[in-house]
Write a protein that holds these residues in place. Structure first.
Motif, short mmCIF file in Angstrom:
data_model
loop_
_atom_site.label_atom_id
_atom_site.label_comp_id
_atom_site.label_asym_id
_atom_site.label_seq_id
_atom_site.Cartn_x
_atom_site.Cartn_y
_atom_site.Cartn_z
N ASN A 111 -18.46 13.34 -6.44
CA ASN A 111 -17.37 14.11 -7.39
C ASN A 111 -16.35 12.98 -8.02
O ASN A 111 -15.87 12.84 -9.20
CB ASN A 111 -16.79 15.13 -6.99
CG ASN A 111 -17.69 16.21 -6.83
OD1 ASN A 111 -18.51 16.50 -7.68
ND2 ASN A 111 -17.38 17.12 -5.87
N LYS A 121 -20.07 17.27 -15.05
CA LYS A 121 -20.72 18.17 -13.82
C LYS A 121 -21.44 19.39 -14.02
O LYS A 121 -21.66 20.00 -13.31
CB LYS A 121 -19.33 18.19 -12.86
CG LYS A 121 -18.75 17.04 -12.31
CD LYS A 121 -17.69 17.27 -11.53
CE LYS A 121 -16.92 16.20 -11.16
NZ LYS A 121 -15.63 16.56 -10.20
N GLU A 147 -22.88 24.94 -13.52
CA GLU A 147 -22.45 23.60 -12.60
C GLU A 147 -23.73 23.14 -12.04
O GLU A 147 -24.67 23.78 -11.26
CB GLU A 147 -21.63 24.31 -11.28
CG GLU A 147 -21.16 23.06 -10.45
CD GLU A 147 -19.93 22.33 -10.98
OE1 GLU A 147 -19.42 21.43 -10.53
OE2 GLU A 147 -19.47 22.75 -12.11
N LYS A 176 -25.96 15.96 -9.38
CA LYS A 176 -25.03 15.13 -9.38
C LYS A 176 -25.32 13.62 -8.98
O LYS A 176 -24.95 12.78 -9.55
CB LYS A 176 -23.70 15.76 -8.54
CG LYS A 176 -23.12 17.04 -9.49
CD LYS A 176 -21.94 17.53 -8.57
CE LYS A 176 -21.18 18.58 -9.14
NZ LYS A 176 -20.15 19.28 -8.34
#
Length: 463
Positions: free
Chosen positions: A364, A374, A385, A391
């Motif tokens: 993150n 994101k 998300e 990610k």
């Protein structure tokens, strides 16, 4: 309820509503359509039935034909079509199958003995709908384990006694400097999902020529033999296996022989065959580069070596000192401190929580610093998300795009954190939280931390 019947070829009718064909109006039209699916395959099926009979473990599925004493075959129409032509090639006269194909099929039918086939074993269903559920399972792939699972190249080789790829994989695992966890993860990816890509490279003429591989067939099966220098061949094979594992080469890159030849030609200079350097041809299974001492054999050590103490193995999740800077956030600093003090052999579940939390924090933080979105918009127009795996994948792509030399450093992270079957994958780490039966091992968690260090360096900079 089903009923098992033994019927003659003459009592069986083709299904004029066969999903392979669409709807046809006559038996001749159904036969013609099945032949045209693939004439060569149809002829091969005829020859197989003539020479070997029908599969004893595979019944035809039938229902009673409307208003007749015959039975319509719902499953097994290709086999029935082959039987009909074998039994009476004149049935082709009612079709528009080209004369050249007809002549070929008539020749294939010569010498057929129906008494060796009949009676044909069938399963009778009351209604078409009753059979459809089972037919669906047979023709829609694995269906999450309900359907038939096709063997891959390595499973076929194990069954047939062909060691031409298996012994090469074992040779690499035995001699290359993978860690135990990294090799288990690599081998799992290769064998479960990418064996066909590896086989395509190693079984090709360019691949065997490049490596100096030949195949010995002594009657018990196929054995691969290495004719080049083993240490050099090991470096080439490790590169090939890593490239296949990481998706650097896949089936889209290996469509033609020229594609495969191009792959080997593009390998670095030190992985190209060296003139005048070759080894004594030996089976891969007999080559042990590391030359491990025989069990029970004594090893010579100097007096100085005997008195010198070995470094104490690390028990904590992370080492005390790090190759990266500490995060600036308070939570990040706390997680990093706990990772370096938490004994993973005693508190394995807690160590798993810390590993997952720090990996997520680093991912993150990197995305925030590099303005990587994101979330994404799904097909319904809603913003959703990204999960942690998505990610991480985007972060890896951004790191490699910025510096392609980092790709090799990230392989451990791909294999241990992003590969679902790994003991420290994101899915496994989630399982340690939510699954009351799933417990990690200390060694796997420490390996998971170590292979994630390149991500931590990317997120926080080198110390």
């Amino acid at each position: 309820m089903v009923e098992y019947l033994e019927l003659s070829i003459d009592e069986l009718l083709l299904d004029e509503d066969n999903p392979r064909l669409g709807s046809v109006n006559t038996q001749s039209a159904a036969l013609e359509a099945i032949v045209h699916l693939n004439e060569a395959h149809f002829r091969n099926l005829m020859l197989s039935i003539k020479n070997n009979g029908l599969d004893p473990g595979d019944n035809l599925y039938v229902i009673e034909a409307d208003g007749e004493d015959d039975f319509t075959v719902l499953e097994g129409n290709r086999r029935l079509s082959a039987l009909m032509v074998l039994n009476n090639p004149d049935v082709l006269d009612g079709t528009e199958v080209p004369d050249t194909i007809k002549k070929s099929l008539v020749r294939a039918a010569a010498g057929f003995d129906r008494t060796k086939i009949e009676p044909v074993r069938c399963v009778k269903f009351e209604h078409r709908e009753d059979a459809n559920e089972w037919i669906y399972r047979r023709h829609t792939g694995t269906a999450d384990g309900e359907g038939r699972i096709q063997w891959g190249p390595l499973e076929i080789q194990r069954f047939s006694g062909d060691r031409s790829i298996l012994d090469v994989i074992d040779f690499v695992g035995r001699n290359a400097d993978y860690s135990d966890d990294e090799w288990e993860s690599t081998k799992s990816v290769i064998e479960s999902r990418k064996s066909s890509n590896l086989a395509r490279l190693l079984e090709s003429a360019p691949g065997r020529k490049h490596l100096g591989i030949s195949i010995s067939n002594n009657g018990d099966g196929k054995t691969p033999v290495l004719g080049s220098e083993p240490k050099w061949a090991l470096k080439v094979l490790r590169r090939i296996i890593d490239d296949v594992r990481d998706g650097i080469v896949d089936s889209r890159d290996l469509n033609k022989a020229s594609d495969i030849d191009g792959y080997f030609q593009a390998l670095p200079k030190d992985l190209q065959p060296q003139k005048g350097k070759s080894g004594i041809p030996r089976p891969f299974k007999d080559i042990d580069i590391k030359k491990r001492p025989a069990p029970g054999a004594a090893t010579k050590t100097s007096a100085k070596q005997k008195t010198k103490s070995s470094p104490k193995p690390r028990t904590t999740l992370a080492p005390r000192r790090h190759a990266f800077n500490a995060p600036t956030s308070t939570k990040g600093k706390i997680l990093l401190r706990e990772a370096g003090t938490l004994d993973a052999t005693k508190f394995t579940v807690s160590a798993a929580f810390v590993l997952r939390s720090f990996v997520e924090l680093a991912i993150n933080d990197y995305m925030d610093a590099n303005q990587i979105p994101k979330s994404e918009t799904n097909a319904k127009g809603a913003v959703v998300e990204l999960d942690l795996t998505q990610k991480a994948d985007r972060v890896l792509k951004r790191i490699v795009a910025a510096d392609s030399s980092k790709n090799a450093d990230l392989r451990g992270f791909r294999n241990n954190i992003l590969t679902k079957t790994s003991a420290t994958s994101i899915q496994s780490l989630n399982g340690f939280v939510h699954n009351k039966f799933q417990i990690p091992t200390a060694d796997a968690l420490r390996a998971g931390w170590d292979c994630s260090v390149p991500i931590f360096i990317a997120a926080y900079g080198s110390a």
